[in-house]
Structures are given as C-alpha cells and as structure tokens.
Motif scaffolding. Structure first.
Motif, PDB file in Angstrom:
ATOM      1  N   ASN A 597       3.815 -16.990  10.087  1.00  0.00           N
ATOM      2  CA  ASN A 597       3.851 -16.037   8.965  1.00  0.00           C
ATOM      3  C   ASN A 597       3.535 -14.613   9.408  1.00  0.00           C
ATOM      4  OD1 ASN A 597       4.307 -18.186   7.049  1.00  0.00           O
ATOM      5  ND2 ASN A 597       2.129 -18.667   7.193  1.00  0.00           N
ATOM      6  N   PHE A 598       4.081 -14.225  10.560  1.00  0.00           N
ATOM      7  CA  PHE A 598       3.805 -12.885  11.070  1.00  0.00           C
ATOM      8  C   PHE A 598       4.907 -11.929  10.602  1.00  0.00           C
ATOM      9  CE2 PHE A 598       3.600  -9.509  14.307  1.00  0.00           C
ATOM     10  CZ  PHE A 598       2.247  -9.197  14.222  1.00  0.00           C
ATOM     11  N   THR A 599       4.477 -10.829   9.999  1.00  0.00           N
ATOM     12  CA  THR A 599       5.424  -9.884   9.417  1.00  0.00           C
ATOM     13  C   THR A 599       6.359  -9.305  10.477  1.00  0.00           C
ATOM     14  OG1 THR A 599       3.815  -9.267   7.730  1.00  0.00           O
ATOM     15  CG2 THR A 599       5.645  -7.759   8.077  1.00  0.00           C
ATOM     16  N   GLY A 600       7.646  -9.346  10.170  1.00  0.00           N
ATOM     17  CA  GLY A 600       8.667  -8.826  11.074  1.00  0.00           C
ATOM     18  C   GLY A 600       9.286  -9.899  11.935  1.00  0.00           C
ATOM     19  N   ILE A 601       8.595 -11.047  12.082  1.00  0.00           N
ATOM     20  CA  ILE A 601       9.127 -12.142  12.908  1.00  0.00           C
ATOM     21  C   ILE A 601       9.573 -13.290  12.016  1.00  0.00           C
ATOM     22  CG2 ILE A 601       8.677 -13.712  14.826  1.00  0.00           C
ATOM     23  CD1 ILE A 601       8.720 -10.738  15.577  1.00  0.00           C
ATOM     24  N   ASP A 602       8.618 -13.990  11.387  1.00  0.00           N
ATOM     25  CA  ASP A 602       9.003 -15.088  10.498  1.00  0.00           C
ATOM     26  C   ASP A 602       8.528 -14.856   9.065  1.00  0.00           C
ATOM     27  OD1 ASP A 602       6.344 -15.385  11.061  1.00  0.00           O
ATOM     28  OD2 ASP A 602       6.423 -17.515  11.545  1.00  0.00           O
ATOM     29  N   SER A 603       8.113 -13.623   8.761  1.00  0.00           N
ATOM     30  CA  SER A 603       7.775 -13.229   7.394  1.00  0.00           C
ATOM     31  C   SER A 603       8.362 -11.846   7.164  1.00  0.00           C
ATOM     32  CB  SER A 603       6.256 -13.223   7.194  1.00  0.00           C
ATOM     33  OG  SER A 603       5.928 -12.933   5.849  1.00  0.00           O
ATOM     34  N   PRO A 604       8.988 -11.612   6.023  1.00  0.00           N
ATOM     35  CA  PRO A 604       9.739 -10.360   5.836  1.00  0.00           C
ATOM     36  C   PRO A 604       8.843  -9.144   5.614  1.00  0.00           C
ATOM     37  CG  PRO A 604       9.760 -11.642   3.812  1.00  0.00           C
ATOM     38  CD  PRO A 604       9.109 -12.507   4.851  1.00  0.00           C
ATOM     39  N   TYR A 605       9.376  -7.964   5.932  1.00  0.00           N
ATOM     40  CA  TYR A 605       8.759  -6.701   5.565  1.00  0.00           C
ATOM     41  C   TYR A 605       9.757  -5.926   4.711  1.00  0.00           C
ATOM     42  CZ  TYR A 605       6.759  -2.055   5.577  1.00  0.00           C
ATOM     43  OH  TYR A 605       6.251  -0.852   5.165  1.00  0.00           O
ATOM     44  N   GLU A 606       9.351  -5.560   3.495  1.00  0.00           N
ATOM     45  CA  GLU A 606      10.213  -4.824   2.575  1.00  0.00           C
ATOM     46  C   GLU A 606       9.837  -3.343   2.635  1.00  0.00           C
ATOM     47  OE1 GLU A 606      10.453  -8.626  -0.519  1.00  0.00           O
ATOM     48  OE2 GLU A 606       9.493  -6.759  -1.141  1.00  0.00           O
ATOM     49  N   ALA A 607      10.660  -2.579   3.313  1.00  0.00           N
ATOM     50  CA  ALA A 607      10.365  -1.159   3.522  1.00  0.00           C
ATOM     51  C   ALA A 607      10.389  -0.398   2.197  1.00  0.00           C
ATOM     52  CB  ALA A 607      11.381  -0.550   4.484  1.00  0.00           C
ATOM     53  N   PRO A 608       9.559   0.630   2.044  1.00  0.00           N
ATOM     54  CA  PRO A 608       9.577   1.448   0.825  1.00  0.00           C
ATOM     55  C   PRO A 608      10.950   2.073   0.600  1.00  0.00           C
ATOM     56  CG  PRO A 608       7.609   1.903   2.120  1.00  0.00           C
ATOM     57  CD  PRO A 608       8.493   1.054   2.980  1.00  0.00           C
ATOM     58  N   VAL A 609      11.302   2.219  -0.655  1.00  0.00           N
ATOM     59  CA  VAL A 609      12.580   2.827  -1.006  1.00  0.00           C
ATOM     60  C   VAL A 609      12.423   4.340  -1.149  1.00  0.00           C
ATOM     61  CG1 VAL A 609      14.425   2.921  -2.726  1.00  0.00           C
ATOM     62  CG2 VAL A 609      13.359   0.726  -2.153  1.00  0.00           C
ATOM     63  N   SER A 610      11.385   4.769  -1.874  1.00  0.00           N
ATOM     64  CA  SER A 610      11.167   6.202  -2.097  1.00  0.00           C
ATOM     65  C   SER A 610       9.691   6.541  -1.906  1.00  0.00           C
ATOM     66  CB  SER A 610      11.622   6.598  -3.507  1.00  0.00           C
ATOM     67  OG  SER A 610      12.989   6.308  -3.712  1.00  0.00           O
ATOM     68  N   PRO A 611       9.197   6.473  -0.670  1.00  0.00           N
ATOM     69  CA  PRO A 611       7.774   6.793  -0.444  1.00  0.00           C
ATOM     70  C   PRO A 611       7.507   8.284  -0.643  1.00  0.00           C
ATOM     71  CG  PRO A 611       8.891   6.533   1.648  1.00  0.00           C
ATOM     72  CD  PRO A 611       9.897   6.164   0.588  1.00  0.00           C
ATOM     73  N   GLU A 612       6.276   8.622  -1.018  1.00  0.00           N
ATOM     74  CA  GLU A 612       5.916  10.028  -1.136  1.00  0.00           C
ATOM     75  C   GLU A 612       5.926  10.700   0.235  1.00  0.00           C
ATOM     76  OE1 GLU A 612       4.930   8.476  -5.003  1.00  0.00           O
ATOM     77  OE2 GLU A 612       4.573   7.682  -2.985  1.00  0.00           O
ATOM     78  N   ILE A 613       5.530   9.962   1.269  1.00  0.00           N
ATOM     79  CA  ILE A 613       5.487  10.519   2.621  1.00  0.00           C
ATOM     80  C   ILE A 613       6.089   9.497   3.586  1.00  0.00           C
ATOM     81  CG2 ILE A 613       4.015  11.437   4.463  1.00  0.00           C
ATOM     82  CD1 ILE A 613       1.881  11.995   2.301  1.00  0.00           C
ATOM     83  N   ARG A 614       6.987   9.952   4.461  1.00  0.00           N
ATOM     84  CA  ARG A 614       7.560   9.066   5.488  1.00  0.00           C
ATOM     85  C   ARG A 614       7.281   9.680   6.855  1.00  0.00           C
ATOM     86  NH1 ARG A 614      12.223   9.134   8.442  1.00  0.00           N
ATOM     87  NH2 ARG A 614      12.947   7.123   9.264  1.00  0.00           N
TER      88      ARG A 614
END
Length: 637
Positions: A597-614
């Motif tokens: 269950n590691f994020t990016g490998i076998d667990s998904p990461y949902e990137a921000p759509v409209s972050p205040e700061i990138r």
C-alpha cells in the motif's frame, strides 16, 4: 334557432364536456408502482400488455410494434409487448431489461406511473432507483420456475425501501396449463419467505401477461380464481398519499420566494399532513415558531394544503427560514440530530471508503457525512448478518453515520422524505448509495457545543496574524517536510505563530494506531484535519506535511477551514525523481513487495487539480520554494 346558434350551442356543449373531462382527470389519484422479479419473469411483457389494454398505444406505435415483433419472433407468433418498454438497443438484442423504464398510462379511475425494473443482479442499483418512489410493487414469478433467488432479493429490497403494497403475480400460467396446484404451491412457498422478512400481507393472482389472463378481466382459464384482476386491484388499492395526509404536517423548504419587498414566502412540497392559515408551525432546526397567514399557489390562495401539494407558506413573523429547513406542526415536530444508525444500499462500482466525507442529500437538506465501519452486511438470500470491512456494489449493510451539522429527520419507516437519503461522491458527483435512517444515536443528543467567551477572532488578534493552513501534499520523497520546515523557520523569524504537523511525527502519537490501508489513510487525514482546525481556532498558522493521496480527503479538510484560509501546496515531483532520492529506502521495499500500500507504487496518488501553490522541485530549490510560499501566504493575509 339559426344555423349559427346551433353551432354555438354545440360548441358550448363540447367545451362543457371538455371542461368536465379535464376536471375529472385533474382530480384522479396517482399510483406509482414497479414490476420486479427475476430475469425473464415477464415484467416488460406485463407492462406492455397494460399499456395495450388501457388503449395507451397509438396506431403508428402499434404498427411499429407488430413489425418489430415479426423481426425478433415471439413465442406464439403474436405481438411482443416487451418491445414497448425495452427501449435500449442492448435490451432488445439480449431480451432483458437493463435500465429502469418509466411509462405513464391512465384509466377512467386512476393515473399510473409504472417502472419496469431490471431482473439481473448486477442491475440491482437500478431497481432501487425505481422502487424509491413507488406505492406498490408487482413481484412477478415464472410459474414454471417458482420462487427464485432474485425473487427473494427484490422482495426484501421492496420491503426495505418501505413498499407495503405487494402483488404476487404468478405469471406465464398458460405455460403450465393454468394448473391450480402449481399456483397454490408457489404462493405457499412465497408466503413462508415473506413472513420471514416482515411482509405482513400480499395479494396473489395467477396471470398471463402474454395472453392477457386476469389482467383486465377474469379469465375463463382460471375458474378456480375469484380474486380481483390486476387492473382492478391497481385502480382501488390505497396509495401512500392517502396515508401521508393523516400524519403530522411536514414541509421541507425548497425555495424562499421573495419577488418584492412586500412578499416573503417559503415554497416546498407538503410531504405529510395538512396545514391551514392560522396554524402554528415550527421551523427546524432553529426551533423558531410562527403562525401561517397565507397558503399561496399558482392559482391563488387556498384554505388548506395537503400531502402531495406544492405551495408557498407565509408567516405572521419575520423569522429565519431558508432552503433545507423543515416547517412542521408546532406541537409535534420531527427530530434533529447529527449521528444515526442507517441501512445503506451501495450503488457504486468503487466500494465504500470508511471515514471519507460524502455529500448526504435528504429532502432539501445537503450536508457532509462520513460512514463508520459497517456493523454487518445482509445476505438477502439467507438473511444472514455477515461481518464486513466495507460495502461493495449492490451490498446492503447497517452502519453508523455522522453529519457535519444537525439535520431534521424522521425514521424512514415513518416518513420517506425525511428518512431516506442518498450519498454523493464529492469528487465525481456520482450517487454512490441510497440509505434509510433508523434512529439517532443517544450520544448525538448528549453532546452539545459549549459557548466560549474568547472568540476565534480574538485569539488571532492577540497574535496579530490571520490564521491559515498550508497543506503540503506530494509523493514520498518529494521534499514536503524539507520545504515545510524552511517555511516555518522563515515565518518564525517574522514573529509569526506557527505549528508544523508532519506525517511521520503524527504517527508516533495521535495516529499510532493507524496503518497504511486506504481506510486508515482516510482516517489519518480526517484526524489531522480536525487538529488543524482547532489550531486555526487558536489563531495559529498551521503547516501540514502529509502525502494525503486522495483529493476527497484534502477537500474534506478544506471544508473545515474558513474560506480563504486554506492553501493547498502541491510539491510536484515526478515519481522517478522521488525514487532516486528515496532516503528512507521505502520505494525499494515497495518494489520488492515487502512494503504494501505504498503511494505511487501499489496505491494511487491523486494530484491536485487547482492547488493554490504548485512547486516544481525539478526547477525550484527548497529555499526558493519556501520563499514563494511565504510570499503567497503573507500577500493574501
């Protein structure tokens, strides 16, 4: 009398007949019913027969139906009535019902809306949709097959959803030579099952949708049956609106009608009971009372409004009332609470995420709600209660639910409008579940907000700053903690009062009981969000550095913080770059399969759509990133 006088007299008579017809038609009662049962029990054929026999098919439709019937071929070479209802191409090709098909028809005595519900188990969620507004259910059984699993499933769901008028239609009697013994055996089998799930009574009848036996007239083929025809029963059965009219008055407010400064009314559909000018009413959840002065409709004021009518109520007093409030009889109001036991029917391909915030829509009220771990799921075939960690598609379970603010409700068994709800995914806006409230939890009545003399604004003024949450999100190894630490140091040098919540540090204490499953990650962020809210109430600038992989949870935290005080900071680092850094060796373990269950490998990461700061860490140094974040924060402060 002249010829013109005769014409005028005839016209007057025709107009009088039309007015009388319209008046009679307008005051007919409406029955909403569904047909359900197992696959190929004849549901669509039965509805087609009802439309045909009630003369609700136009000549061009009939010609097209006869033509289509010849193309697909019927069991006896006649009209395939199912084609009237099965409108989807896939339905016609497979000879099954997939979606709920609604049809309107009327007779001299009543108007009808019928929903043809699919029989396949995978389309159970569509069946729930059709049943949610029905007064009556026609449960069809193929006389050759008897009571099947899906017969039990649909019967249970109909009872669960609150349908108390059940018709057991033993169909295709023509294919068993109208055998009385076959019919009685099926009715006896069903009666035993019905009693076990709480169905107190039902009306059984032998029919043939294809041949028309006992549909609109008693059939000579079943001389041993003396009950009503299906149409006779549908025309005379008591509808829910009649029972609703006898209950206490309830009107969920849909809209505040304020066309000018001289008029203010509250519009909605009366769900139960009745109201007259002069009645004292209570507005919930505030509890404010007033007296009804007028009941306004499109056709003018009326002296009484009853269940099923859409009206606008005017009050004697200028009390606060808005959409989502409920107007009720003053001395018998509904309840208000924020924690409940519920039954959920899960309708989404993605399973229930325990602890995730969903929109809950009940009547005209919309609030944020989270579902706890289900107490159990119900096996509708055996009625067993089974232990589960979540709810999958078409599953039925009992679980506790918490809303972010109190809602006005009544148990579903007493009031469908104030007891039935849907859950909506905040990101996709998809309806994920239908639910029924049983009762409020006692703790929801025992816990109350304590009024405090020192306000949130006063605490912020003491620190001479505006509270805020800088919510850092990104992959493991992206640099969140490094940049967050630099941001706090810069703010501290500027005499700002801050606190840094770091993902690893929090898991040593507050969240040490949580793992890294999806459910635990959701609960991890929920707890941190609540802590961040408390800290902003104290006037602090909170810096939060968590992977927080799911958009729904980040949006949940955003809703906890006043508008303009939440800054989503996306530390945007490609996965390959994060893996190269891998100072903790976590990616290597995940690739080897020793870290689940590691994020990016076998667990998904949902990137921000409209972050205040990138922050693009491939182009920006940590020092530059920290300065950009501080400048953005203080520029908006």
């Amino acid at each position: 009398m002249s010829g013109d006088d005769v014409i005028y007299k005839v016209d007057d008579l025709i107009a009088e007949d039309i007015d009388q017809y319209l008046e009679t038609h307008q005051h007919k009662t409406m029955l909403r019913f569904i047909t359900c049962g197992s696959v190929d029990d004849g549901k669509s054929t039965l509805i087609g027969r009802l439309l045909y026999d009630s003369k609700m098919i136009f000549e061009d439709q009939l010609a097209a139906l006869e033509s289509d019937s010849k193309k697909v071929g019927t069991q006896m070479g006649g009209i395939d009535f199912a084609l009237l209802v099965d409108g989807l191409a896939a339905e016609r090709e497979q000879g099954i019902t997939i979606d709920v098909a609604y049809r309107f028809f009327n007779t001299e005595k009543r108007k009808f809306i019928v929903a043809d519900c699919p029989g396949h188990e995978q389309y159970t969620r569509n069946m729930i949709t059709g049943a949610s507004t029905a007064d009556l259910a026609v449960i069809l059984i193929d006389a050759r097959k008897g009571v099947l699993v899906q017969t039990r499933r649909h019967s249970y769901l109909c009872h669960l959803i609150g349908i108390r008028n059940i018709v057991l239609a033993v169909n295709k009697m023509d294919l068993v030579d109208y055998g009385q013994a076959t019919y009685e055996r099926i009715v006896a089998d069903y009666a035993g099952f019905a009693r076990s799930i709480g169905i107190e009574g039902f009306t059984a009848m032998p029919i043939s949708g294809y041949q028309g036996d006992n549909i609109t007239a008693l059939s000579e083929n079943t001389p041993w049956y003396s009950g009503p025809t299906l149409m006779e029963h549908l025309e005379t059965v008591e509808v829910n609106s009649a029972r609703d009219a006898e209950k206490a008055f309830r009107l969920p407010v849909q809209w505040v009608n304020r066309p000018n400064l001289d008029f203010r009314g509250f519009a909605g559909l009366v769900s139960t009971g009745s109201v007259k000018p002069g009645d004292e009413v209570r507005v919930l959840p505030s509890g404010k009372t007033s007296t009804v002065t007028r009941i306004v409709t499109l056709d003018g004021d009326i002296e009484e409004a009853v269940a099923g009518q859409s009206v606008t109520l005017c009050f004697a007093d200028e009390i606060d009332c808005s959409r989502g409030n409920v107007i009720a009889v003053s001395d018998n109001p509904p309840q208000v609470a924020d924690q409940f036991e519920t039954t959920l029917v899960w309708m989404n391909d993605e399973p229930l995420h325990v602890g995730r915030a969903y929109w809950l829509k009940l009547g005209t009220q919309t609030v944020s709600a989270t579902v706890q771990h289900p107490k159990y799921a119900i096996n509708v075939n055996t009625l067993e209660h089974t232990a589960v960690k979540t709810l999958e598609l078409n599953a039925i379970g009992v679980a506790e639910l918490t809303t972010d603010k109190p809602i006005v409700f009544e148990p579903y068994a007493e009031n469908r409008t104030l007891g039935g709800f849907i859950l909506i995914d905040k990101i996709t806006n998809a309806t994920v579940a239908a639910g029924m409230l049983h009762f409020s939890l006692r703790r929801s009545q025992n816990v109350h907000w304590q009024a405090l003399d020192i306000s949130r604004e006063a605490r912020a003024d003491l620190k001479n700053q505006k509270p805020a949450v800088l919510w850092f999100t990104g992959l493991s190894g992206s640099g969140k903690s490094t940049i967050a630490n630099l941001v706090e140091k810069k703010l501290a040098r500027m005499n700002r009062h801050t606190f840094l919540l770091d993902g690893d540090n929090v898991r040593h204490g507050l969240n040490k009981d949580l793992g890294f499953t999806e459910a635990d990650r959701i609960e991890n962020i929920r707890r941190v969000g609540e802590v961040a809210k408390l800290m902003t109430d104290a006037g602090l600038i909170v810096i939060s550095a968590f992977i927080s992989p799911f958009r729904a949870e980040r949006e949940m935290v955003r809703t906890l913080i006043p508008e303009g005080e939440f800054f989503e900071v996306f530390i945007d680092t490609p996965l390959a770059v994060a893996e190269e850094r891998d100072v903790k060796g976590l990616y290597r373990k995940a690739r080897e399969g020793t870290l689940k269950n590691f994020t990016g490998i076998d667990s998904p990461y949902e990137a921000p759509v409209s972050p205040e700061i990138r922050i693009d860490t491939t182009r920006t140094t940590p020092e530059e990133a920290a300065q950009l974040i501080v400048d953005t924060l203080l520029g908006d402060a």
